[in-house]
Design a protein around this motif. Sequence first.
Motif: not given
Length: 177
Positions: A143-153, A157-161, A167-172
């Motif tokens: 799994p990605l680290t919290v920091e890696e998820v934050a970098q992707i977010a 664009p804003g509405p997709l963050r 996705g990172a938290g639910s696994g969807l």
Amino acid sequence: MEPDGRERSKACASKDEALAVLARVETDKRAGTYVTPSTVTFREYAEAWRARQAHHAPSTAAQVKSRLQNHAYPAFGDVQLARVTRGMVQDLVAQSGLAPSTVKVLYTYVSAVFDSAVEDRVIAVSPCRRIALPRDEAAAVTPLTVEEVAQIADAVPGPLRAMVWLGAGSGLRPGEL
């Protein structure tokens, strides 16, 4: 005597053996489990079975043909169906050199041929019982680290963050998000 009235002979070493064979055949005929000995080979029966598979899409039919011709026929294609042993099927599975998921597909086709032969009363039992299939070792998910998820977010664009965090938290999967 066969159920269809034809006589069949078998050489026995003694009268007791002959009487035992006769008793076994008569018992099987009464129970409805008698199977007339057949000389049909695995290849002959499998080709007839393939021709009867109306539900297969053309791509599936080509895959079945390829798997049987490249793997099953070299292993026991010219052996009589009744003489193919569980060990021969296990050897096919163990020594094919194919990926585990491909071995499972090959085994499914071989097993379906034997199951059909049992249903058609060409053989009494299928040798495809208790076959150990290779394990499909799935790649470990890191799994990605919290920091890696934050970098992707931060990179989308804003509405997709919110979707990145969900996705990172639910696994969807992306389509589910």
